[in-house]
Scaffold this motif. Structure first.
Motif, PDB file in Angstrom:
ATOM      1  N   LEU A 193      -5.833   0.497 -11.615  1.00 31.28           N
ATOM      2  CA  LEU A 193      -6.175  -0.906 -11.863  1.00 31.28           C
ATOM      3  C   LEU A 193      -5.967  -1.267 -13.337  1.00 31.28           C
ATOM      4  CD1 LEU A 193      -9.424  -1.310  -9.705  1.00 31.28           C
ATOM      5  CD2 LEU A 193      -7.103  -2.049  -9.141  1.00 31.28           C
ATOM      6  N   ALA A 194      -6.231  -0.344 -14.228  1.00 34.11           N
ATOM      7  CA  ALA A 194      -6.053  -0.597 -15.656  1.00 34.11           C
ATOM      8  C   ALA A 194      -4.585  -0.862 -15.998  1.00 34.11           C
ATOM      9  CB  ALA A 194      -6.584   0.585 -16.467  1.00 34.11           C
ATOM     10  N   VAL A 195      -3.648  -0.215 -15.287  1.00 33.87           N
ATOM     11  CA  VAL A 195      -2.225  -0.457 -15.528  1.00 33.87           C
ATOM     12  C   VAL A 195      -1.886  -1.913 -15.212  1.00 33.87           C
ATOM     13  CG1 VAL A 195       0.122   0.147 -14.782  1.00 33.87           C
ATOM     14  CG2 VAL A 195      -1.574   1.943 -15.142  1.00 33.87           C
ATOM     15  N   PHE A 196      -2.432  -2.422 -14.123  1.00 33.13           N
ATOM     16  CA  PHE A 196      -2.185  -3.819 -13.754  1.00 33.13           C
ATOM     17  C   PHE A 196      -2.802  -4.767 -14.773  1.00 33.13           C
ATOM     18  CE2 PHE A 196      -1.456  -1.755  -9.697  1.00 33.13           C
ATOM     19  CZ  PHE A 196      -0.403  -2.468  -9.172  1.00 33.13           C
ATOM     20  N   LYS A 197      -4.029  -4.500 -15.165  1.00 34.03           N
ATOM     21  CA  LYS A 197      -4.710  -5.362 -16.125  1.00 34.03           C
ATOM     22  C   LYS A 197      -4.021  -5.359 -17.483  1.00 34.03           C
ATOM     23  CE  LYS A 197      -9.176  -4.752 -13.874  1.00 34.03           C
ATOM     24  NZ  LYS A 197     -10.486  -4.069 -13.948  1.00 34.03           N
ATOM     25  N   GLU A 198      -3.475  -4.211 -17.868  1.00 31.10           N
ATOM     26  CA  GLU A 198      -2.742  -4.108 -19.127  1.00 31.10           C
ATOM     27  C   GLU A 198      -1.423  -4.887 -19.073  1.00 31.10           C
ATOM     28  OE1 GLU A 198      -0.171  -0.667 -21.263  1.00 31.10           O
ATOM     29  OE2 GLU A 198      -2.207  -0.080 -20.682  1.00 31.10           O
ATOM     30  N   ALA A 199      -0.825  -4.956 -17.890  1.00 31.38           N
ATOM     31  CA  ALA A 199       0.463  -5.641 -17.737  1.00 31.38           C
ATOM     32  C   ALA A 199       0.330  -7.151 -17.867  1.00 31.38           C
ATOM     33  CB  ALA A 199       1.093  -5.289 -16.393  1.00 31.38           C
ATOM     34  N   SER A 200      -0.830  -7.696 -17.475  1.00 31.08           N
ATOM     35  CA  SER A 200      -1.014  -9.143 -17.539  1.00 31.08           C
ATOM     36  C   SER A 200      -2.495  -9.493 -17.511  1.00 31.08           C
ATOM     37  CB  SER A 200      -0.317  -9.809 -16.353  1.00 31.08           C
ATOM     38  OG  SER A 200      -0.603 -11.190 -16.320  1.00 31.08           O
ATOM     39  N   GLU A 201      -2.847 -10.475 -18.333  1.00 32.05           N
ATOM     40  CA  GLU A 201      -4.213 -11.006 -18.270  1.00 32.05           C
ATOM     41  C   GLU A 201      -4.417 -11.805 -16.993  1.00 32.05           C
ATOM     42  OE1 GLU A 201      -5.006 -13.258 -21.787  1.00 32.05           O
ATOM     43  OE2 GLU A 201      -4.690 -11.536 -23.104  1.00 32.05           O
ATOM     44  N   ASN A 202      -3.330 -12.241 -16.396  1.00 38.46           N
ATOM     45  CA  ASN A 202      -3.366 -13.042 -15.178  1.00 38.46           C
ATOM     46  C   ASN A 202      -3.063 -12.154 -13.972  1.00 38.46           C
ATOM     47  OD1 ASN A 202      -3.527 -15.234 -13.495  1.00 38.46           O
ATOM     48  ND2 ASN A 202      -1.510 -16.039 -14.008  1.00 38.46           N
ATOM     49  N   THR A 203      -4.004 -11.267 -13.671  1.00 35.88           N
ATOM     50  CA  THR A 203      -3.856 -10.330 -12.565  1.00 35.88           C
ATOM     51  C   THR A 203      -4.896 -10.657 -11.505  1.00 35.88           C
ATOM     52  OG1 THR A 203      -3.119  -8.609 -14.085  1.00 35.88           O
ATOM     53  CG2 THR A 203      -3.878  -7.885 -11.925  1.00 35.88           C
ATOM     54  N   SER A 204      -4.463 -10.823 -10.279  1.00 34.44           N
ATOM     55  CA  SER A 204      -5.377 -11.069  -9.168  1.00 34.44           C
ATOM     56  C   SER A 204      -5.667  -9.740  -8.476  1.00 34.44           C
ATOM     57  CB  SER A 204      -4.748 -12.044  -8.169  1.00 34.44           C
ATOM     58  OG  SER A 204      -5.582 -12.171  -7.029  1.00 34.44           O
ATOM     59  N   ILE A 205      -6.946  -9.372  -8.433  1.00 33.34           N
ATOM     60  CA  ILE A 205      -7.367  -8.141  -7.771  1.00 33.34           C
ATOM     61  C   ILE A 205      -8.407  -8.517  -6.721  1.00 33.34           C
ATOM     62  CG2 ILE A 205      -8.466  -5.877  -8.043  1.00 33.34           C
ATOM     63  CD1 ILE A 205      -7.474  -5.920 -10.974  1.00 33.34           C
ATOM     64  N   THR A 206      -8.083  -8.238  -5.467  1.00 32.02           N
ATOM     65  CA  THR A 206      -8.982  -8.547  -4.358  1.00 32.02           C
ATOM     66  C   THR A 206      -9.327  -7.264  -3.629  1.00 32.02           C
ATOM     67  OG1 THR A 206      -7.909 -10.695  -4.075  1.00 32.02           O
ATOM     68  CG2 THR A 206      -9.251  -9.897  -2.239  1.00 32.02           C
ATOM     69  N   GLU A 207     -10.611  -7.026  -3.442  1.00 32.20           N
ATOM     70  CA  GLU A 207     -11.024  -5.842  -2.688  1.00 32.20           C
ATOM     71  C   GLU A 207     -10.867  -6.132  -1.197  1.00 32.20           C
ATOM     72  OE1 GLU A 207     -14.421  -2.392  -2.804  1.00 32.20           O
ATOM     73  OE2 GLU A 207     -14.558  -4.085  -4.179  1.00 32.20           O
ATOM     74  N   LEU A 208     -10.079  -5.313  -0.527  1.00 29.75           N
ATOM     75  CA  LEU A 208      -9.811  -5.490   0.897  1.00 29.75           C
ATOM     76  C   LEU A 208     -10.727  -4.619   1.750  1.00 29.75           C
ATOM     77  CD1 LEU A 208      -5.898  -5.363   0.851  1.00 29.75           C
ATOM     78  CD2 LEU A 208      -7.344  -7.402   0.953  1.00 29.75           C
ATOM     79  N   ASN A 209     -10.826  -3.363   1.372  1.00 27.63           N
ATOM     80  CA  ASN A 209     -11.615  -2.387   2.112  1.00 27.63           C
ATOM     81  C   ASN A 209     -11.352  -2.425   3.610  1.00 27.63           C
ATOM     82  OD1 ASN A 209     -12.913  -0.824   0.196  1.00 27.63           O
ATOM     83  ND2 ASN A 209     -14.499  -2.362  -0.124  1.00 27.63           N
ATOM     84  N   ASN A 210     -10.089  -2.502   3.985  1.00 29.78           N
ATOM     85  CA  ASN A 210      -9.750  -2.386   5.392  1.00 29.78           C
ATOM     86  C   ASN A 210      -9.322  -0.944   5.658  1.00 29.78           C
ATOM     87  OD1 ASN A 210      -6.974  -2.103   4.706  1.00 29.78           O
ATOM     88  ND2 ASN A 210      -6.663  -4.310   4.813  1.00 29.78           N
ATOM     89  N   GLU A 211      -8.869  -0.659   6.861  1.00 22.26           N
ATOM     90  CA  GLU A 211      -8.501   0.714   7.207  1.00 22.26           C
ATOM     91  C   GLU A 211      -7.297   1.219   6.428  1.00 22.26           C
ATOM     92  OE1 GLU A 211      -8.053   1.219  11.415  1.00 22.26           O
ATOM     93  OE2 GLU A 211     -10.015   0.355  11.824  1.00 22.26           O
ATOM     94  N   GLU A 212      -6.454   0.311   5.958  1.00 17.56           N
ATOM     95  CA  GLU A 212      -5.233   0.703   5.263  1.00 17.56           C
ATOM     96  C   GLU A 212      -5.398   0.777   3.745  1.00 17.56           C
ATOM     97  OE1 GLU A 212      -2.068   1.414   6.463  1.00 17.56           O
ATOM     98  OE2 GLU A 212      -2.849   1.336   8.503  1.00 17.56           O
ATOM     99  N   PHE A 213      -5.998  -0.260   3.162  1.00 13.85           N
ATOM    100  CA  PHE A 213      -5.982  -0.399   1.712  1.00 13.85           C
ATOM    101  C   PHE A 213      -7.341  -0.805   1.172  1.00 13.85           C
ATOM    102  CE2 PHE A 213      -1.732  -1.752   3.266  1.00 13.85           C
ATOM    103  CZ  PHE A 213      -1.010  -0.667   2.774  1.00 13.85           C
TER     104      PHE A 213
END
Length: 181
Positions: A116-136
């Motif tokens: 997750l830190a790699v994504f946040k470092e790449a852009s301040e405009n990062t959308s992170i949604t917790e899915l917690n489904n069987e796959e992801f």
């Protein structure tokens, strides 16, 4: 009809594979569903129509990627980029090193927080949604499409030693939406 998005997707997939597997100056084959190709080209086509479209695409890309070959597979096409095309992708400079950092982080069996830190470092405009489904566990993307337009689904797997290793799958938005996670 436009080929820019398909060209970029093919180049991005080759680049990602080269980061993961290394560059070996060989041809590379990529499988695409007809639906994905339609999304990338921007219009729905039948399989027969798509074959004609891919002929035009191959002709247009000859100078950059060499003589692209393709053949029909179940529900889509296998597109083979010759060695000169994979070399072309290999030699192109990248505007950002996001993908290289992501691949290296996952390769080192990083936990989810490091990924997750790699994504946040790449852009301040990062959308992170917790899915917690069987796959992801997470869906991550960049709403402004910088550094890229892809949707990343992060999953977690337990290692033999009990640690958690994060991995990812990358989708174009339309494919992600059709999968219904």
């Amino acid at each position: 009809m436009t080929f820019e998005r398909l060209e970029k997707n093919i180049s991005d997939n080759i680049y990602e594979a080269q980061l993961k597997l290394g560059y070996d100056n060989r041809p590379m084959s990529l499988n695409y569903t007809n639906a994905t190709l339609c999304h990338l080209i921007g219009k729905d086509y039948t399989t027969d129509e798509m074959a004609e479209i891919l002929e035009k695409f191959a002709e247009k890309m000859t100078e950059k990627l060499g003589k692209i070959a393709f053949h029909s597979i179940k529900d889509g096409f296998c597109i083979t980029i010759p060695a000169e095309g994979t070399a072309y992708v290999h030699t192109q400079s990248r505007e950002h090193e996001f993908m290289a950092k992501l691949v290296e982080t996952v390769r080192c069996h990083a936990d989810t927080e490091k990924v997750l830190a790699v994504f946040k470092e790449a852009s301040e405009n990062t959308s992170i949604t917790e899915l917690n489904n069987e796959e992801f566990r997470y869906l991550i993307y960049f709403p402004d499409k910088k550094p890229d337009e892809y949707y990343y689904c992060v999953s977690e797997e337990e290692e033999i030693d009990g640690s958690i290793h994060a991995s990812y799958h990358r989708f174009i938005r339309e494919d992600y939406e059709e999968l219904g996670f």
